[in-house]
Design an enzyme around this catalytic site. Structure first.
Site, mmCIF file in Angstrom:
data_model
loop_
_atom_site.group_PDB
_atom_site.id
_atom_site.type_symbol
_atom_site.label_atom_id
_atom_site.label_comp_id
_atom_site.label_asym_id
_atom_site.label_seq_id
_atom_site.Cartn_x
_atom_site.Cartn_y
_atom_site.Cartn_z
ATOM 1 N N ASP A 158 0.841 -1.207 0.000
ATOM 2 C CA ASP A 158 0.000 0.000 0.000
ATOM 3 C C ASP A 158 0.875 1.255 0.000
ATOM 4 O O ASP A 158 0.592 2.229 -0.695
ATOM 5 C CB ASP A 158 -0.905 -0.003 1.231
ATOM 6 C CG ASP A 158 -1.631 -1.327 1.397
ATOM 7 O OD1 ASP A 158 -2.392 -1.689 0.496
ATOM 8 O OD2 ASP A 158 -1.406 -2.018 2.412
ATOM 9 N N HIS A 186 -4.670 -3.346 6.580
ATOM 10 C CA HIS A 186 -4.463 -3.642 5.160
ATOM 11 C C HIS A 186 -5.812 -4.080 4.576
ATOM 12 O O HIS A 186 -6.056 -5.244 4.300
ATOM 13 C CB HIS A 186 -3.410 -4.743 4.979
ATOM 14 C CG HIS A 186 -3.254 -5.172 3.542
ATOM 15 N ND1 HIS A 186 -2.790 -4.315 2.562
ATOM 16 C CD2 HIS A 186 -3.543 -6.331 2.913
ATOM 17 C CE1 HIS A 186 -2.784 -4.954 1.398
ATOM 18 N NE2 HIS A 186 -3.251 -6.175 1.578
#
Length: 333
Positions: A158, A186
């Site tokens: 990410d 996440h």
């Protein structure tokens, strides 16, 4: 030197297929460090795994001293220096997040117990398999003799996605962008934060907000793009991110091993105990960290505005709920 023992679980899967070569050729632990690679997968995958072992042999890599493939935890987790837990139960169609959690609690309780029993107490454990934060917390709770600071989960993918979106927008390289932050889970509630990020534009370091001059993009589409990127890859490729996930794992583990560059921080899911950002204790939450001597520390003292506060609390709330569900399953697992 002495070889280090590195375990990759889910080793017959597609992330591992992109990851194993990079590790074995020295991209992660350095060009001098010999390795023993231990590959774990479930019994039905053992034939596929043999093919992966053959390919690793056929790469003729000088650092790779031995490859061990197994479906037994007591073999896989023995004397480990590093454990990269990629394997998990994937979400099938029509599956509730709760069902997914239940299946994974079982796997990560078992692997945490095996780490506790067989691995070195200094082992560094990185959880990749989703839901990564909660799987990591369960593994850590199931390995009480290993410091919980030794456990982290991957939010580097990410982090890299956020860096690259900023770089693309400004027409610079991703190396010109530093100190983006992924806060929280996440999942699609994660908060990609560029309030403290810097970008090098024509040799001058400026804040990302100042460089981009488009607050509505930074607070809107940019965040959504990073949050939804995994789903977008699946939609296009009909398979989940593998190449980029493997690259992020390499970045994450290399930074644990060698430390973060001066003046830079990275995002990692770590235990929230003792943080100064108002995130509840006993969560596995992604924070900005710096790493030195294989030990991470929170980046302290970053001012948090109201917009960020709300986003950080939202993802903490999701993680708290996930944890509660998982802990319920844990007592019955």
């Amino acid at each position: 030197g002495e070889p280090i023992r590195v375990l990759v679980t889910g080793a017959a899967g597609q992330i591992a297929y992109s990851l194993l070569y990079s590790i074995a050729k020295g991209d992660v632990f350095g060009k001098e460090q010999p390795l023993i690679l231990v590959l774990l997968d479930i019994t039905p995958m053992m034939t596929v795994l043999e093919g992966v072992v053959m390919e690793l042999q056929d790469c003729a890599l000088p650092l790779l001293r031995e490859v061990i493939s197994t479906d037994k935890e007591e073999v896989a987790f023995k004397d480990l220096d590093v454990a990269i837990l990629v394997g998990s139960m994937p979400r099938r169609e029509g599956m509730e997040r709760k069902d997914l959690l239940k299946a994974n609690v079982k796997i990560f309780k078992s692997q945490g117990t095996a780490l506790d029993k067989y691995a070195k107490k200094t082992v560094k454990v990185v959880v990749v398999g989703n839901p990564a934060n909660t799987n990591c917390l369960i593994a850590a709770k199931s390995a009480p003799s290993i410091p919980k600071e030794n456990f982290s989960c991957l939010t580097r993918l990410d982090h890299n996605r956020a860096k690259s979106q900023i770089a693309l927008k400004l027409g610079v390289t991703s190396n010109d962008v530093k100190n983006v932050i992924i806060w929280g889970n996440h999942s699609s509630t994660q908060y990609p934060d560029v309030n403290h990020a810097k970008v090098n534009v024509k040799g001058k370091e400026v804040g990302v907000y100042e460089a981009i001059k488009d607050d509505s993009w930074l607070k809107g589409d940019f965040i959504l793009t990073v949050q939804q990127r995994g789903a977008a890859v699946i939609k296009a490729r009909k398979l989940s991110s593998a190449m980029s996930a493997a690259k992020a794992i390499c970045d994450h583990v290399r930074d644990i091993w060698f430390g973060t560059p001066a003046g830079e921080f990275v995002s990692m899911g770590v235990i929230s105990d003792g943080n100064s950002y108002g995130v509840p204790e006993d969560l596995l939450y992604s924070f900005p960290v710096v790493i030195k001597d294989k030990t991470w520390k929170f980046v302290e003292g970053l001012p948090i505005n109201d917009f960020s506060r709300e986003k950080m609390d939202l993802t903490a709330k999701e993680l708290t709920e996930e944890k509660e569900t998982a802990v319920e399953f844990l007592s019955s697992a």
